[in-house]
Design a protein around this motif. Structure first.
Motif, PDB file in Angstrom:
ATOM      1  N   PRO A 109     -50.793  20.005  -7.413  1.00  0.00           N
ATOM      2  CA  PRO A 109     -50.380  19.632  -8.309  1.00  0.00           C
ATOM      3  C   PRO A 109     -49.492  20.072  -9.152  1.00  0.00           C
ATOM      4  N   ARG A 110     -48.347  19.334  -9.215  1.00  0.00           N
ATOM      5  CA  ARG A 110     -47.281  20.283 -10.212  1.00  0.00           C
ATOM      6  C   ARG A 110     -46.158  18.950 -10.838  1.00  0.00           C
ATOM      7  N   LEU A 111     -44.983  19.165 -11.111  1.00  0.00           N
ATOM      8  CA  LEU A 111     -43.610  18.641 -11.244  1.00  0.00           C
ATOM      9  C   LEU A 111     -43.169  18.847 -10.284  1.00  0.00           C
ATOM     10  N   ASP A 112     -42.449  18.126  -9.474  1.00  0.00           N
ATOM     11  CA  ASP A 112     -40.893  17.848  -8.514  1.00  0.00           C
ATOM     12  C   ASP A 112     -39.805  18.155  -9.082  1.00  0.00           C
ATOM     13  N   LEU A 113     -38.552  18.732  -8.754  1.00  0.00           N
ATOM     14  CA  LEU A 113     -37.607  17.870  -9.574  1.00  0.00           C
ATOM     15  C   LEU A 113     -37.098  16.837  -8.861  1.00  0.00           C
ATOM     16  N   LYS A 114     -36.438  15.838  -9.418  1.00  0.00           N
ATOM     17  CA  LYS A 114     -35.471  14.464  -9.208  1.00  0.00           C
ATOM     18  C   LYS A 114     -34.414  14.775  -7.978  1.00  0.00           C
ATOM     19  N   PRO A 115     -34.275  14.153  -7.449  1.00  0.00           N
ATOM     20  CA  PRO A 115     -33.065  14.224  -6.585  1.00  0.00           C
ATOM     21  C   PRO A 115     -31.457  14.633  -6.857  1.00  0.00           C
ATOM     22  N   ASN A 116     -31.382  13.910  -7.707  1.00  0.00           N
ATOM     23  CA  ASN A 116     -30.731  14.280  -9.000  1.00  0.00           C
ATOM     24  C   ASN A 116     -31.564  14.721 -10.640  1.00  0.00           C
ATOM     25  N   PRO A 117     -31.160  16.322 -10.748  1.00  0.00           N
ATOM     26  CA  PRO A 117     -32.254  15.603 -11.934  1.00  0.00           C
ATOM     27  C   PRO A 117     -31.617  16.029 -13.367  1.00  0.00           C
ATOM     28  N   LEU A 118     -30.113  17.116 -12.850  1.00  0.00           N
ATOM     29  CA  LEU A 118     -29.100  17.076 -13.887  1.00  0.00           C
ATOM     30  C   LEU A 118     -28.588  16.326 -14.812  1.00  0.00           C
ATOM     31  N   TYR A 119     -29.006  16.386 -16.364  1.00  0.00           N
ATOM     32  CA  TYR A 119     -28.283  15.567 -16.822  1.00  0.00           C
ATOM     33  C   TYR A 119     -28.273  16.372 -18.863  1.00  0.00           C
ATOM     34  N   GLU A 120     -27.703  16.039 -19.467  1.00  0.00           N
ATOM     35  CA  GLU A 120     -27.183  16.261 -20.781  1.00  0.00           C
ATOM     36  C   GLU A 120     -27.676  14.587 -21.812  1.00  0.00           C
ATOM     37  N   ASP A 121     -28.334  15.635 -23.075  1.00  0.00           N
ATOM     38  CA  ASP A 121     -28.102  14.342 -24.118  1.00  0.00           C
ATOM     39  C   ASP A 121     -28.722  15.007 -25.620  1.00  0.00           C
ATOM     40  N   THR A 122     -27.583  14.205 -26.326  1.00  0.00           N
ATOM     41  CA  THR A 122     -27.027  15.012 -27.233  1.00  0.00           C
ATOM     42  C   THR A 122     -27.389  16.587 -27.521  1.00  0.00           C
ATOM     43  N   ASP A 123     -26.405  17.654 -26.738  1.00  0.00           N
ATOM     44  CA  ASP A 123     -26.264  18.686 -26.373  1.00  0.00           C
ATOM     45  C   ASP A 123     -26.834  19.438 -26.064  1.00  0.00           C
ATOM     46  N   MET A 124     -27.825  19.153 -25.428  1.00  0.00           N
ATOM     47  CA  MET A 124     -29.074  19.287 -24.692  1.00  0.00           C
ATOM     48  C   MET A 124     -29.419  19.104 -23.569  1.00  0.00           C
ATOM     49  N   ALA A 125     -29.249  20.330 -22.144  1.00  0.00           N
ATOM     50  CA  ALA A 125     -29.777  20.109 -20.973  1.00  0.00           C
ATOM     51  C   ALA A 125     -30.743  19.652 -20.235  1.00  0.00           C
ATOM     52  N   TYR A 126     -31.215  19.095 -19.715  1.00  0.00           N
ATOM     53  CA  TYR A 126     -32.748  18.501 -19.244  1.00  0.00           C
ATOM     54  C   TYR A 126     -32.375  18.351 -17.560  1.00  0.00           C
ATOM     55  N   LEU A 127     -33.864  18.734 -16.989  1.00  0.00           N
ATOM     56  CA  LEU A 127     -34.194  17.938 -15.303  1.00  0.00           C
ATOM     57  C   LEU A 127     -35.364  17.546 -15.574  1.00  0.00           C
ATOM     58  N   LEU A 201     -37.315  18.410 -18.417  1.00  0.00           N
ATOM     59  CA  LEU A 201     -37.677  19.528 -18.327  1.00  0.00           C
ATOM     60  C   LEU A 201     -36.259  20.777 -18.887  1.00  0.00           C
ATOM     61  N   LEU A 202     -36.268  21.251 -20.070  1.00  0.00           N
ATOM     62  CA  LEU A 202     -34.881  21.619 -21.092  1.00  0.00           C
ATOM     63  C   LEU A 202     -34.951  22.681 -20.437  1.00  0.00           C
ATOM     64  N   VAL A 203     -33.819  22.773 -20.070  1.00  0.00           N
ATOM     65  CA  VAL A 203     -33.083  23.858 -19.653  1.00  0.00           C
ATOM     66  C   VAL A 203     -31.353  24.133 -20.319  1.00  0.00           C
ATOM     67  N   GLY A 204     -31.298  24.006 -21.386  1.00  0.00           N
ATOM     68  CA  GLY A 204     -30.480  24.564 -21.816  1.00  0.00           C
ATOM     69  C   GLY A 204     -29.742  24.247 -23.349  1.00  0.00           C
ATOM     70  N   SER A 205     -28.781  24.524 -23.787  1.00  0.00           N
ATOM     71  CA  SER A 205     -28.239  23.948 -24.771  1.00  0.00           C
ATOM     72  C   SER A 205     -26.737  24.430 -25.135  1.00  0.00           C
ATOM     73  N   ILE A 206     -26.534  25.609 -24.614  1.00  0.00           N
ATOM     74  CA  ILE A 206     -25.142  26.634 -24.982  1.00  0.00           C
ATOM     75  C   ILE A 206     -23.483  25.506 -24.505  1.00  0.00           C
ATOM     76  N   PRO A 207     -22.675  24.619 -24.757  1.00  0.00           N
ATOM     77  CA  PRO A 207     -21.661  24.369 -24.331  1.00  0.00           C
ATOM     78  C   PRO A 207     -21.235  24.761 -23.456  1.00  0.00           C
ATOM     79  N   TYR A 208     -19.938  24.840 -22.789  1.00  0.00           N
ATOM     80  CA  TYR A 208     -18.610  25.226 -21.930  1.00  0.00           C
ATOM     81  C   TYR A 208     -18.222  25.573 -22.538  1.00  0.00           C
ATOM     82  N   LYS A 209     -17.185  26.191 -23.078  1.00  0.00           N
ATOM     83  CA  LYS A 209     -16.244  26.653 -23.688  1.00  0.00           C
ATOM     84  C   LYS A 209     -14.894  25.587 -22.633  1.00  0.00           C
ATOM     85  N   ASP A 210     -14.265  24.336 -23.235  1.00  0.00           N
ATOM     86  CA  ASP A 210     -13.857  23.794 -22.056  1.00  0.00           C
ATOM     87  C   ASP A 210     -13.215  22.332 -23.383  1.00  0.00           C
ATOM     88  N   GLU A 211     -12.446  22.120 -24.272  1.00  0.00           N
ATOM     89  CA  GLU A 211     -11.742  21.283 -25.152  1.00  0.00           C
ATOM     90  C   GLU A 211     -12.276  19.480 -24.453  1.00  0.00           C
TER      91      GLU A 211
END
Ligand code: MN
Ligand code: MN
Length: 465
Positions: A109-127, A201-211
């Motif tokens: 038993p485990r958690l599988d990633l969905k086919p389209n897993p990556l999203y951002e919400d309130t400056d946090m990235a999740y899978l 899954l919480l996977v990141g929080s640093i924004p890419y430097k691009d206005e």
């Protein structure tokens, strides 16, 4: 007088540790260390198969496809899509007298990633994930998690991923609500406490430097993945990425008598049967070791036991022994004997109410045999024939191996199943036979080293019979 009558008539159910001397205890601990080391390298089905191929080749096993012709003593294996595997030693007896099969599963038993897993919400990235197998969802939050699996690009290039196991790696986690603000959540039923769609899954929080970029944190994660693996967001669609606990297998207790680890269902039986097979030289009946996939979700698909891949493997053996003829495969199965080596629910004194103490499997009392599984009036059960149970008892008793015959929980409390029925349907005699586990299907499962070693002894003895 009466004392000896009791001794003669009552069944012994002794604690296994009380039956071993220091040197046997050392042997048990040494074997368990080997198990824990293997487990730390083989936490998913694909990794288990990778490690098995290495071990098998070191011990003289070769891919059946490398053989034109087979003869007794040959050691062979067949890899099914890197997730499932069969190994065999050709016996000295005619294969028509049946195979001796031990079958476990290497998925957990485990958690599988969905086919389209990556999203951002309130400056946090999740899978986003979709859980695999029977889990209690609340157990999978606020623990260190690692990412394992493969990404296959559309050009066929395959990238293997393993992040979170090395001490220098980052890990991932799924957050939960602080108790201070959980008043509403705490009123919910345990099974609704955490929603499947919230296992993100919480996977990141640093924004890419691009206005100008819109989702800067998501972009930064994709940039990291692109630099490391050369992938883009679309490549997640053809990936199999699994989220599993980043815990290491460890000895448990002041006396180190137990093993705590992720995925012991059913890698404890997979490892002990594999280790037993590696000790074999000559066998009478052809010995077969099955490491199957997808057991936790019903054994479907071409890497699960329901598929015809196993029949193909045995047919290929018959072809290469140059004895194949119509119906021979059916005949071989009908004369075969099998141990469905899957874990049993260990009796847990804290949750004693779910078990019938007379018919439960206990930690430290040896290999646990389930005559039948199923639920509600044995529904769906593969029920081993009394004649076959007697045959197994005879082997275990002759070789002084501690065993217990149990069933999974009290009547009408629940139930479960294994791959036993699949081989029984082909005509083989089958009984479930594995190691009792506490906290089964949790991120960290518990077994007894005594039982691990009796599983190894049982499997070895069964094949040498
Ligand atoms: Mn299992
Ligand atoms: Mn299971």
């Amino acid at each position: 007088m009466e004392e000896s009558l009791e001794k003669n008539l009552f069944m012994k159910k002794e604690n296994g540790w009380e039956t071993v001397d220091e040197s046997k205890k050392e042997e048990i601990f040494k074997f368990s260390n080997g198990y824990m080391n293997f487990l730390n390298k083989a936490k998913t089905e694909r990794e288990f198969i990778q490690e098995t191929i290495k071990l098998a080749r070191e011990n003289g096993y070769k891919d059946i496809m490398e053989f034109q012709k087979l003869q007794s003593g040959d050691k062979i294996y067949f890899i099914n899509r890197e997730k499932s595997m069969y190994l065999a030693i050709i016996g000295t007896e005619s294969i028509e007298s049946g195979l001796h099969i031990i079958g476990s599963h290497v998925d957990s038993p485990r958690l599988d990633l969905k086919p389209n897993p990556l999203y951002e919400d309130t400056d946090m990235a999740y899978l986003k994930t979709h859980y695999y197998g029977g889990i209690k969802k609340y157990q999978w939050t606020t623990i260190p998690l690692s990412l394992h699996g493969v990404i296959v690009k559309s050009n066929g290039e395959k990238i293997t991923v393993n992040i979170g196991e090395d001490d220098n790696d980052p890990i991932f986690t799924i957050t939960d609500l602080l108790p201070h603000l959980a008043q509403e959540q705490m009123e919910k039923k345990l099974k609704n406490g955490i929603d499947g769609e919230d296992l993100n899954l919480l996977v990141g929080s640093i924004p890419y430097k691009d206005e100008k970029a819109k989702e800067k944190v998501k972009l930064n994660i994709l940039n990291i993945l692109n630099q490391k693996y050369g992938i883009t967001e679309a490549d997640f669609q053809s990936s199999e990425l699994e989220i599993i606990p980043a815990f290491k297998a460890r000895s448990l207790g002041f006396d180190s008598s137990m093993v705590a680890a992720y995925g012991q269902d059913d890698k404890v039986c997979a490892y002990t049967s594999l280790a037993a097979m590696m000790t074999l030289q000559n066998v009478k009946n052809t010995a077969v070791c099955i490491l199957s996939d997808k057991e936790e979700i019903g054994s479907m698909g071409n890497t699960g036991m329901e598929s015809h891949m196993f029949d193909f493997f045995i047919s290929e053996i018959l072809n290469k022994l140059e004895i194949n003829k119509p119906n021979l495969l059916d005949k071989v199965f009908c004369f075969s004997k099998m141990l469905s080596s899957d874990v049993d629910a260990g009796y847990d004194p804290i949750y004693a109410s779910v078990s019938d103490k007379l018919n439960a499997g206990f930690l430290g009392k040896g290999i646990s045999l389930n005559k039948y599984t199923g639920a509600r009036g044995k529904s769906g059960a593969s029920d081993a024939n009394a004649e076959y149970v007697a045959w197994i008892r005879n082997i275990l008793e002759r070789n002084d191996i501690k065993y217990q015959i149990a069933e999974l929980g009290k009547v009408d409390i629940g139930g479960g199943g294994t791959i036993a029925y699949i081989l029984a349907n082909k005509g083989a005699d089958v009984i479930d036979c594995g190691v009792p586990v506490l906290s089964m299907h949790a991120p960290y499962e518990v077994t007894s080293k005594f039982d691990i070693y009796s599983a190894f002894e049982t499997y070895k003895t069964f094949w040498m019979e």
